[in-house]
Scaffold this motif. Structure first.
Motif, PDB file in Angstrom:
ATOM      1  N   LEU A  93      33.195 -26.981  20.888  1.00 13.62           N
ATOM      2  CA  LEU A  93      33.945 -27.524  19.771  1.00 13.62           C
ATOM      3  C   LEU A  93      33.744 -26.694  18.505  1.00 13.62           C
ATOM      4  O   LEU A  93      34.683 -26.429  17.754  1.00 13.62           O
ATOM      5  CB  LEU A  93      33.529 -28.971  19.520  1.00 13.62           C
ATOM      6  N   THR A  94      32.486 -26.250  18.325  1.00 11.93           N
ATOM      7  CA  THR A  94      32.186 -25.406  17.164  1.00 11.93           C
ATOM      8  C   THR A  94      32.955 -24.092  17.226  1.00 11.93           C
ATOM      9  O   THR A  94      33.553 -23.639  16.240  1.00 11.93           O
ATOM     10  CB  THR A  94      30.676 -25.126  17.101  1.00 11.93           C
ATOM     11  N   VAL A  95      32.924 -23.470  18.417  1.00  8.21           N
ATOM     12  CA  VAL A  95      33.656 -22.207  18.604  1.00  8.21           C
ATOM     13  C   VAL A  95      35.159 -22.419  18.380  1.00  8.21           C
ATOM     14  O   VAL A  95      35.836 -21.609  17.735  1.00  8.21           O
ATOM     15  CB  VAL A  95      33.386 -21.632  20.010  1.00  8.21           C
ATOM     16  N   TYR A  96      35.680 -23.534  18.908  1.00  6.76           N
ATOM     17  CA  TYR A  96      37.103 -23.835  18.754  1.00  6.76           C
ATOM     18  C   TYR A  96      37.484 -23.956  17.280  1.00  6.76           C
ATOM     19  O   TYR A  96      38.509 -23.415  16.839  1.00  6.76           O
ATOM     20  CB  TYR A  96      37.446 -25.126  19.505  1.00  6.76           C
ATOM     21  N   LEU A  97      36.636 -24.711  16.533  1.00  2.00           N
ATOM     22  CA  LEU A  97      36.927 -24.892  15.117  1.00  2.00           C
ATOM     23  C   LEU A  97      36.880 -23.563  14.364  1.00  2.00           C
ATOM     24  O   LEU A  97      37.721 -23.306  13.490  1.00  2.00           O
ATOM     25  CB  LEU A  97      35.933 -25.879  14.499  1.00  2.00           C
ATOM     26  N   ILE A  98      35.921 -22.720  14.709  1.00  2.00           N
ATOM     27  CA  ILE A  98      35.819 -21.405  14.050  1.00  2.00           C
ATOM     28  C   ILE A  98      37.058 -20.553  14.359  1.00  2.00           C
ATOM     29  O   ILE A  98      37.662 -19.937  13.482  1.00  2.00           O
ATOM     30  CB  ILE A  98      34.525 -20.691  14.490  1.00  2.00           C
ATOM     31  N   VAL A  99      37.439 -20.530  15.647  1.00  2.00           N
ATOM     32  CA  VAL A  99      38.605 -19.731  16.063  1.00  2.00           C
ATOM     33  C   VAL A  99      39.882 -20.270  15.416  1.00  2.00           C
ATOM     34  O   VAL A  99      40.731 -19.500  14.944  1.00  2.00           O
ATOM     35  CB  VAL A  99      38.728 -19.733  17.606  1.00  2.00           C
ATOM     36  N   TYR A 100      39.996 -21.602  15.390  1.00  4.29           N
ATOM     37  CA  TYR A 100      41.181 -22.218  14.788  1.00  4.29           C
ATOM     38  C   TYR A 100      41.299 -21.854  13.309  1.00  4.29           C
ATOM     39  O   TYR A 100      42.373 -21.494  12.816  1.00  4.29           O
ATOM     40  CB  TYR A 100      41.114 -23.734  14.954  1.00  4.29           C
ATOM     41  N   GLN A 101      40.154 -21.944  12.610  1.00  2.00           N
ATOM     42  CA  GLN A 101      40.163 -21.627  11.181  1.00  2.00           C
ATOM     43  C   GLN A 101      40.503 -20.160  10.942  1.00  2.00           C
ATOM     44  O   GLN A 101      41.276 -19.823  10.046  1.00  2.00           O
ATOM     45  CB  GLN A 101      38.806 -21.975  10.555  1.00  2.00           C
ATOM     46  N   GLU A 102      39.924 -19.283  11.788  1.00  2.00           N
ATOM     47  CA  GLU A 102      40.199 -17.851  11.650  1.00  2.00           C
ATOM     48  C   GLU A 102      41.671 -17.552  11.927  1.00  2.00           C
ATOM     49  O   GLU A 102      42.314 -16.765  11.228  1.00  2.00           O
ATOM     50  CB  GLU A 102      39.305 -17.049  12.601  1.00  2.00           C
ATOM     51  N   ASN A 103      42.194 -18.197  12.971  1.00  2.00           N
ATOM     52  CA  ASN A 103      43.617 -17.999  13.293  1.00  2.00           C
ATOM     53  C   ASN A 103      44.514 -18.490  12.161  1.00  2.00           C
ATOM     54  O   ASN A 103      45.529 -17.865  11.835  1.00  2.00           O
ATOM     55  CB  ASN A 103      43.974 -18.725  14.587  1.00  2.00           C
ATOM     56  N   LYS A 104      44.149 -19.632  11.584  1.00  2.00           N
ATOM     57  CA  LYS A 104      44.930 -20.176  10.485  1.00  2.00           C
ATOM     58  C   LYS A 104      44.965 -19.215   9.308  1.00  2.00           C
ATOM     59  O   LYS A 104      46.016 -18.969   8.705  1.00  2.00           O
ATOM     60  CB  LYS A 104      44.349 -21.522  10.068  1.00  2.00           C
ATOM     61  N   VAL A 105      43.782 -18.666   8.991  1.00  2.00           N
ATOM     62  CA  VAL A 105      43.694 -17.705   7.881  1.00  2.00           C
ATOM     63  C   VAL A 105      44.531 -16.469   8.181  1.00  2.00           C
ATOM     64  O   VAL A 105      45.273 -15.957   7.329  1.00  2.00           O
ATOM     65  CB  VAL A 105      42.230 -17.324   7.616  1.00  2.00           C
ATOM     66  N   MET A 106      44.428 -15.975   9.431  1.00  5.57           N
ATOM     67  CA  MET A 106      45.179 -14.786   9.827  1.00  5.57           C
ATOM     68  C   MET A 106      46.687 -15.031   9.762  1.00  5.57           C
ATOM     69  O   MET A 106      47.456 -14.175   9.303  1.00  5.57           O
ATOM     70  CB  MET A 106      44.773 -14.353  11.237  1.00  5.57           C
ATOM     71  N   VAL A 107      47.101 -16.236  10.238  1.00  2.00           N
ATOM     72  CA  VAL A 107      48.525 -16.555  10.206  1.00  2.00           C
ATOM     73  C   VAL A 107      49.027 -16.623   8.760  1.00  2.00           C
ATOM     74  O   VAL A 107      50.108 -16.111   8.435  1.00  2.00           O
ATOM     75  CB  VAL A 107      48.798 -17.880  10.942  1.00  2.00           C
ATOM     76  N   GLU A 108      48.245 -17.264   7.895  1.00  2.00           N
ATOM     77  CA  GLU A 108      48.635 -17.366   6.490  1.00  2.00           C
ATOM     78  C   GLU A 108      48.730 -16.000   5.839  1.00  2.00           C
ATOM     79  O   GLU A 108      49.670 -15.697   5.093  1.00  2.00           O
ATOM     80  CB  GLU A 108      47.657 -18.260   5.730  1.00  2.00           C
ATOM     81  N   GLN A 109      47.714 -15.148   6.144  1.00  2.00           N
ATOM     82  CA  GLN A 109      47.733 -13.805   5.574  1.00  2.00           C
ATOM     83  C   GLN A 109      48.910 -12.994   6.099  1.00  2.00           C
ATOM     84  O   GLN A 109      49.597 -12.293   5.338  1.00  2.00           O
ATOM     85  CB  GLN A 109      46.409 -13.097   5.878  1.00  2.00           C
ATOM     86  N   ALA A 110      49.146 -13.121   7.412  1.00  2.00           N
ATOM     87  CA  ALA A 110      50.269 -12.390   8.011  1.00  2.00           C
ATOM     88  C   ALA A 110      51.589 -12.880   7.445  1.00  2.00           C
ATOM     89  O   ALA A 110      52.492 -12.090   7.144  1.00  2.00           O
ATOM     90  CB  ALA A 110      50.246 -12.545   9.527  1.00  2.00           C
ATOM     91  N   GLY A 111      51.716 -14.221   7.305  1.00  2.00           N
ATOM     92  CA  GLY A 111      52.944 -14.775   6.738  1.00  2.00           C
ATOM     93  C   GLY A 111      53.157 -14.327   5.310  1.00  2.00           C
ATOM     94  O   GLY A 111      54.271 -13.986   4.912  1.00  2.00           O
ATOM     95  N   GLY A 112      52.055 -14.323   4.525  1.00  2.00           N
ATOM     96  CA  GLY A 112      52.158 -13.879   3.140  1.00  2.00           C
ATOM     97  C   GLY A 112      52.590 -12.421   3.045  1.00  2.00           C
ATOM     98  O   GLY A 112      53.437 -12.062   2.232  1.00  2.00           O
ATOM     99  N   LYS A 113      51.998 -11.580   3.907  1.00  2.00           N
ATOM    100  CA  LYS A 113      52.372 -10.166   3.891  1.00  2.00           C
ATOM    101  C   LYS A 113      53.808  -9.964   4.355  1.00  2.00           C
ATOM    102  O   LYS A 113      54.545  -9.136   3.821  1.00  2.00           O
ATOM    103  CB  LYS A 113      51.419  -9.375   4.777  1.00  2.00           C
ATOM    104  N   ALA A 114      54.209 -10.759   5.367  1.00  2.00           N
ATOM    105  CA  ALA A 114      55.588 -10.662   5.857  1.00  2.00           C
ATOM    106  C   ALA A 114      56.571 -11.073   4.766  1.00  2.00           C
ATOM    107  O   ALA A 114      57.604 -10.421   4.569  1.00  2.00           O
ATOM    108  CB  ALA A 114      55.778 -11.530   7.093  1.00  2.00           C
ATOM    109  N   ASN A 115      56.252 -12.167   4.040  1.00  2.00           N
ATOM    110  CA  ASN A 115      57.117 -12.589   2.944  1.00  2.00           C
ATOM    111  C   ASN A 115      57.180 -11.550   1.845  1.00  2.00           C
ATOM    112  O   ASN A 115      58.239 -11.281   1.274  1.00  2.00           O
ATOM    113  CB  ASN A 115      56.628 -13.922   2.367  1.00  2.00           C
ATOM    114  N   ALA A 116      56.005 -10.970   1.543  1.00  2.00           N
ATOM    115  CA  ALA A 116      55.966  -9.943   0.504  1.00  2.00           C
ATOM    116  C   ALA A 116      56.824  -8.742   0.893  1.00  2.00           C
ATOM    117  O   ALA A 116      57.573  -8.197   0.075  1.00  2.00           O
ATOM    118  CB  ALA A 116      54.521  -9.505   0.251  1.00  2.00           C
ATOM    119  N   LEU A 117      56.720  -8.343   2.174  1.00  2.00           N
ATOM    120  CA  LEU A 117      57.536  -7.222   2.651  1.00  2.00           C
ATOM    121  C   LEU A 117      59.023  -7.571   2.613  1.00  2.00           C
ATOM    122  O   LEU A 117      59.861  -6.742   2.245  1.00  2.00           O
ATOM    123  CB  LEU A 117      57.129  -6.848   4.075  1.00  2.00           C
ATOM    124  N   ALA A 118      59.338  -8.818   2.996  1.00  2.00           N
ATOM    125  CA  ALA A 118      60.737  -9.248   2.989  1.00  2.00           C
ATOM    126  C   ALA A 118      61.298  -9.232   1.574  1.00  2.00           C
ATOM    127  O   ALA A 118      62.417  -8.749   1.345  1.00  2.00           O
ATOM    128  CB  ALA A 118      60.864 -10.640   3.593  1.00  2.00           C
TER     129      ALA A 118
END
Length: 214
Positions: free
Chosen positions: A24-49
């Motif tokens: 559960l701990t690993v899942y929460l860490i991975v989920y949080q990291e993925n969320k951060v990565m998705v947000e960062q990727a989305g932000g960069k994609a929007n900025a590029l757009a």
């Protein structure tokens, strides 16, 4: 026997906890990291757009601006040709003895205004009251043949500055020359017409303007 079963249950529970908690701990860490990565990727994609949109908008603006400059240069050249043709044919003068009746139509609201004005001549040539596109009109048709643009000669109707088309190659909705139409000095809302204001001040108007129905 019961104690043994309780002990086994406790051991099983502890074992499950030892497995589930780390997972559960690993899942929460991975989920949080993925969320951060998705947000960062989305932000960069929007900025590029948005950057791409800015580039597209800048490109469109530059194209429109270049086209505007070309059109303005063409208009300026055409005005010089019109002035040359007018000067070559003679000075503008008015024949006070010979009056011409017009049933002038306001191009803004189609109101009819009967009016009598002195004949306008260029040199010794009266500009006439020609509506027929198959019959040549002086000055304006020569300008069109040289530069390909529309050309109109106006006559001031009154002190307010209403301007009457007395000779033109502009074609109206009825497919005849749009003489007898006039540009009112005042718009429907009471504001000064910028075209008339510029002309009355001895200036050359440059910009968008209403010409009959266009």
């Amino acid at each position: 026997m019961k104690r043994k079963m309780k002990l086994q249950t406790k051991l099983l529970t502890i074992g499950l906890l030892l497995i589930v908690v780390p997972l559960l701990t690993v899942y929460l860490i991975v989920y949080q990291e993925n969320k951060v990565m998705v947000e960062q990727a989305g932000g960069k994609a929007n900025a590029l757009a948005y950057t791409d949109l800015d580039h597209i908008a800048d490109s469109i603006y530059a194209t429109c601006n270049a086209q505007q400059e070309v059109i303005q240069q063409n208009v300026n050249a055409s005005l010089e040709v019109a002035q040359y043709v007018l000067n070559r044919n003679g000075a503008i003068r008015f024949s006070g003895e010979e009056q011409v009746s017009w049933n002038a139509k306001n191009q803004a609201n189609d109101e009819l205004v009967p009016i009598t004005l002195p004949r306008m001549l260029v040199g010794d040539t009266w500009l006439g009251q020609n509506t027929d596109t198959q019959t040549a009109s002086p000055i304006v048709d020569e300008v069109k043949n040289l530069v390909g643009g529309t050309c109109t000669i106006f006559q001031k109707m009154n002190e307010a500055g209403d301007m009457l088309r007395i000779c033109t190659n502009v074609i109206g909705a009825d497919q005849t020359r749009a003489i007898s139409t006039f540009i009112p000095a005042r718009n429907a809302d009471g504001t000064a017409n910028p075209v008339i204001s510029s002309v009355l001040n001895g200036e050359t108007f440059q910009g968008r303007a209403s010409v009959v129905n266009s």
